[in-house]
Design a protein around this motif. Sequence first.
Motif, short mmCIF file in Angstrom:
data_model
loop_
_atom_site.label_atom_id
_atom_site.label_comp_id
_atom_site.label_asym_id
_atom_site.label_seq_id
_atom_site.Cartn_x
_atom_site.Cartn_y
_atom_site.Cartn_z
N LYS A 159 27.51 4.84 55.52
CA LYS A 159 27.63 3.97 54.21
C LYS A 159 26.59 4.18 53.40
CE LYS A 159 31.91 2.38 55.30
NZ LYS A 159 32.32 0.98 55.13
N ALA A 160 27.01 4.56 52.07
CA ALA A 160 25.87 4.96 51.11
C ALA A 160 26.20 4.05 49.74
CB ALA A 160 25.76 6.36 50.80
N ARG A 161 25.10 4.17 48.92
CA ARG A 161 24.94 3.56 47.59
C ARG A 161 26.17 4.37 46.67
NH1 ARG A 161 26.74 2.01 43.89
NH2 ARG A 161 25.92 0.91 41.94
N ALA A 162 25.91 5.87 46.86
CA ALA A 162 26.82 6.59 46.15
C ALA A 162 26.83 7.95 46.68
CB ALA A 162 26.32 6.98 44.69
N ILE A 163 27.94 8.83 46.28
CA ILE A 163 28.20 10.29 46.52
C ILE A 163 27.55 11.04 45.57
CG2 ILE A 163 29.78 11.87 47.41
CD1 ILE A 163 31.32 9.50 48.51
N LEU A 164 26.70 11.97 45.53
CA LEU A 164 26.25 12.74 44.58
C LEU A 164 27.01 14.10 44.72
CD1 LEU A 164 24.40 13.62 42.09
CD2 LEU A 164 22.76 14.27 43.87
N VAL A 165 27.56 14.86 43.79
CA VAL A 165 28.30 15.99 43.70
C VAL A 165 27.30 16.95 43.02
CG1 VAL A 165 30.05 17.43 43.04
CG2 VAL A 165 30.47 14.94 43.58
N LEU A 166 26.60 17.82 43.95
CA LEU A 166 25.70 18.83 43.08
C LEU A 166 26.56 19.69 42.47
CD1 LEU A 166 22.96 19.71 45.87
CD2 LEU A 166 22.96 17.94 43.94
N LEU A 215 35.35 11.96 50.88
CA LEU A 215 34.48 10.87 51.36
C LEU A 215 34.87 9.46 50.66
CD1 LEU A 215 31.19 13.01 51.81
CD2 LEU A 215 32.70 12.62 53.54
N TYR A 216 34.98 9.69 49.48
CA TYR A 216 35.12 8.35 48.71
C TYR A 216 36.26 7.50 49.28
CZ TYR A 216 36.59 4.98 45.04
OH TYR A 216 36.75 3.81 44.29
N ARG A 217 37.44 8.40 49.76
CA ARG A 217 38.68 7.90 50.02
C ARG A 217 38.46 7.31 51.25
NH1 ARG A 217 40.93 12.78 48.11
NH2 ARG A 217 41.19 13.33 50.28
N GLU A 218 37.39 7.63 52.21
CA GLU A 218 37.23 7.28 53.56
C GLU A 218 36.30 6.11 53.72
OE1 GLU A 218 35.82 10.83 55.68
OE2 GLU A 218 37.67 11.70 55.73
N GLY A 219 35.92 5.54 52.42
CA GLY A 219 35.13 4.54 52.33
C GLY A 219 33.75 4.54 52.48
#
Length: 221
Positions: free
Chosen positions: A51-58, A72-76
């Motif tokens: 689990k993370a604060r955010a997902i960064l898309v390069l 990854l977002y949908r998987e929480g």
Amino acid sequence: MATPDKSATVSRQRSRALRVLFAVTAASLILAAVVFFGVGRWLVVEDPLMKARAILVLSGAMPLRAVEAAKLYREGYAPEIWLTHSTEPAATLKEMGIPFSGEDSYNKLVLIHEGVPSEAIHILEPPIVNTADEIKTAAASLARENGSVIIIVTTKAHTRRVRLLWRRLAPGQGHAIVHAASGDSFDPRRWWRNTSDALDVVRELLGLLNAWAGLPLQPAR
């Protein structure tokens, strides 16, 4: 005039030197082959997800990275997805009176298409030029949000350089989980078989050398 014993000694020395030269050449060729065939796999690294604060898309490789981030977002794994944006070529095109939507705009549309709500998507400031800029921008944003973990989504060959840049440019600024897009077609075992994979390897090796040297080569602006 050389004696038979002296001639035999010289002959043995020459033979020994040739054997040494052959052994060194053979070892060098074997080492070169190991490096050549193994460099693709060496470039690809993957960190365990958490689990993370955010997902960064390069930026780049659109829409692969955005699609993976949405998964990854949908998987929480995180409540937000962060995008970066560049001033170019939008600024130049604007001067020419030509409208242009940046990559971040299209990535946002991809994310929404993949089920990510608009309010969960954030475009980071300031504008970036390269991966090093993206790392510094993301690290600063993570610190402002009091986050400790960020997932960075990129493509397979790019993963090792991303990990190195985070460690060099954002030491002590949180933990970065480097994650490759599962849909990336890069073949680390046979990277030399097509121009796209070969160019990826060459570009990443040069980028790694630049990073190891302290980023003396800066992008043209």
